[in-house]
Design a protein around this motif. Structure first.
Motif, PDB file in Angstrom:
ATOM      1  N   LEU A  36      -5.467  15.248   6.124  1.00  0.00           N
ATOM      2  CA  LEU A  36      -4.925  14.762   7.391  1.00  0.00           C
ATOM      3  C   LEU A  36      -5.408  13.349   7.700  1.00  0.00           C
ATOM      4  O   LEU A  36      -4.621  12.484   8.117  1.00  0.00           O
ATOM      5  CB  LEU A  36      -5.319  15.709   8.529  1.00  0.00           C
ATOM      6  N   ALA A  37      -6.692  13.101   7.497  1.00  0.00           N
ATOM      7  CA  ALA A  37      -7.250  11.786   7.812  1.00  0.00           C
ATOM      8  C   ALA A  37      -6.596  10.691   6.981  1.00  0.00           C
ATOM      9  O   ALA A  37      -6.242   9.621   7.502  1.00  0.00           O
ATOM     10  CB  ALA A  37      -8.761  11.790   7.588  1.00  0.00           C
ATOM     11  N   ARG A  38      -6.407  10.939   5.702  1.00  0.00           N
ATOM     12  CA  ARG A  38      -5.841   9.909   4.827  1.00  0.00           C
ATOM     13  C   ARG A  38      -4.352   9.697   5.087  1.00  0.00           C
ATOM     14  O   ARG A  38      -3.871   8.554   5.083  1.00  0.00           O
ATOM     15  CB  ARG A  38      -6.070  10.288   3.362  1.00  0.00           C
ATOM     16  N   VAL A  39      -3.612  10.768   5.296  1.00  0.00           N
ATOM     17  CA  VAL A  39      -2.178  10.613   5.563  1.00  0.00           C
ATOM     18  C   VAL A  39      -1.960   9.848   6.860  1.00  0.00           C
ATOM     19  O   VAL A  39      -1.134   8.924   6.932  1.00  0.00           O
ATOM     20  CB  VAL A  39      -1.486  11.991   5.622  1.00  0.00           C
ATOM     21  N   GLN A  40      -2.692  10.219   7.891  1.00  0.00           N
ATOM     22  CA  GLN A  40      -2.531   9.546   9.175  1.00  0.00           C
ATOM     23  C   GLN A  40      -2.891   8.069   9.079  1.00  0.00           C
ATOM     24  O   GLN A  40      -2.193   7.203   9.630  1.00  0.00           O
ATOM     25  CB  GLN A  40      -3.362  10.268  10.226  1.00  0.00           C
ATOM     26  N   ALA A  41      -3.959   7.757   8.361  1.00  0.00           N
ATOM     27  CA  ALA A  41      -4.370   6.366   8.201  1.00  0.00           C
ATOM     28  C   ALA A  41      -3.329   5.578   7.402  1.00  0.00           C
ATOM     29  O   ALA A  41      -3.035   4.414   7.723  1.00  0.00           O
ATOM     30  CB  ALA A  41      -5.729   6.289   7.516  1.00  0.00           C
ATOM     31  N   HIS A  42      -2.764   6.189   6.377  1.00  0.00           N
ATOM     32  CA  HIS A  42      -1.768   5.500   5.547  1.00  0.00           C
ATOM     33  C   HIS A  42      -0.497   5.230   6.349  1.00  0.00           C
ATOM     34  O   HIS A  42       0.123   4.165   6.201  1.00  0.00           O
ATOM     35  CB  HIS A  42      -1.461   6.334   4.305  1.00  0.00           C
ATOM     36  N   ILE A  43      -0.104   6.166   7.189  1.00  0.00           N
ATOM     37  CA  ILE A  43       1.048   5.941   8.066  1.00  0.00           C
ATOM     38  C   ILE A  43       0.784   4.764   8.992  1.00  0.00           C
ATOM     39  O   ILE A  43       1.617   3.849   9.127  1.00  0.00           O
ATOM     40  CB  ILE A  43       1.360   7.210   8.886  1.00  0.00           C
ATOM     41  N   GLN A  44      -0.364   4.770   9.633  1.00  0.00           N
ATOM     42  CA  GLN A  44      -0.677   3.700  10.590  1.00  0.00           C
ATOM     43  C   GLN A  44      -0.770   2.337   9.913  1.00  0.00           C
ATOM     44  O   GLN A  44      -0.479   1.310  10.541  1.00  0.00           O
ATOM     45  CB  GLN A  44      -1.979   4.031  11.314  1.00  0.00           C
TER      46      GLN A  44
END
Length: 263
Positions: A36-44
């Protein structure tokens, strides 16, 4: 379509009866938190987010990404075919996020208007024919809008099996995909980057960024890293997750895709 108690080969797999397992063994564990942390950061990092944007969280499961989208000031709609997962999501999200029981195929036929952003994470690998998903997802993204797509990486599955000593299985290239039986969570349709890239291009999307998700975590000897190790892993995943050659061995591949304006 079958669920974990009566899955029929050749159909998409749903997760009735598995909501608690997902909550505990996936998102309650380091692998889920890191994902979750990596996906959210990559989206942002790659997708412009503005308050009020309409977001479709297709195959939204337990609702973590819808909750995150709401926290960013976005306006999400969660769509999930499993009633068990949807019940869990509704309890977690409250009444201000619409939750719809549907699969992608059905929802795409009935949706009134496309969205600014579509989230489709860890769904294609549970479809019998994942190549059919990209044109449907394209129809749900407005011109100039975005698709956040995450898929289960077949190359990483091969590598993981070799690391675990399942060499015969990989040499014979058999029994890698899951069978949809019982509570096993190996996907029925893992895919390669080359396959996904072909589907992306054929559908009409333009790929703006790609990264591996959990490029190191799943190969650790210690299956339950402590907090300090997990913090360092997150730093390393952030540093190397989009770099060659590391991203190609991520357990998941995450794509930031844009539908062209003039389409």
């Amino acid at each position: 379509m079958g669920d974990e108690r009566g899955y029929q080969p050749g159909t998409d797999r749903y997760f009735d009866g598995l909501a608690e397992k997902f909550a505990e063994t996936m998102y309650g564990a380091s692998r889920g938190k890191l994902r979750l942390a990596r996906v959210q950061a990559h989206i942002q990092e790659h997708i412009p987010l503005e308050p009020g944007q309409r977001v479709l969280d297709i195959g939204g499961g337990l609702g973590q990404m819808s909750a995150w989208a709401r926290a960013q000031g976005l306006s999400p709609v969660l769509v999930e075919p499993s009633m068990d997962m949807l019940t869990f999501a509704r309890a977690a999200l409250g009444d201000d996020i619409p939750c719809v029981q549907s699969d992608l195929q059905t929802f795409a036929r009935s949706a009134a208007e496309p969205f600014d952003l579509v989230l489709c994470h860890a769904m294609l690998e549970w479809m019998a024919h994942p190549e059919e998903a990209l044109p449907l997802l394209y129809s749900q993204v407005k011109p100039g809008g975005w698709l956040s797509l995450m898929v289960f990486n077949l190359d990483a599955l091969r590598f993981s099996n070799i690391v675990k000593g399942n060499t015969t299985r990989v040499v014979e290239d058999r029994n890698l995909a899951g069978k949809g039986r019982h509570k096993r969570l190996t996907p029925i349709s893992p895919m390669t980057h080359d396959q996904v890239s072909q589907w992306i291009t054929a559908a009409g999307f333009e790929c703006r960024a790609v990264a591996g998700i959990r490029v190191f975590h799943d190969y650790l000897r210690e299956r339950a890293p402590d907090d300090k190790t997990l913090e360092e892993l997150l730093e390393l995943e952030t540093r190397f997750g989009a770099q060659e050659p590391y991203w190609r061995l991520g357990r998941y591949l995450h794509y930031c895709l844009q539908r062209p304006e003039a389409s």
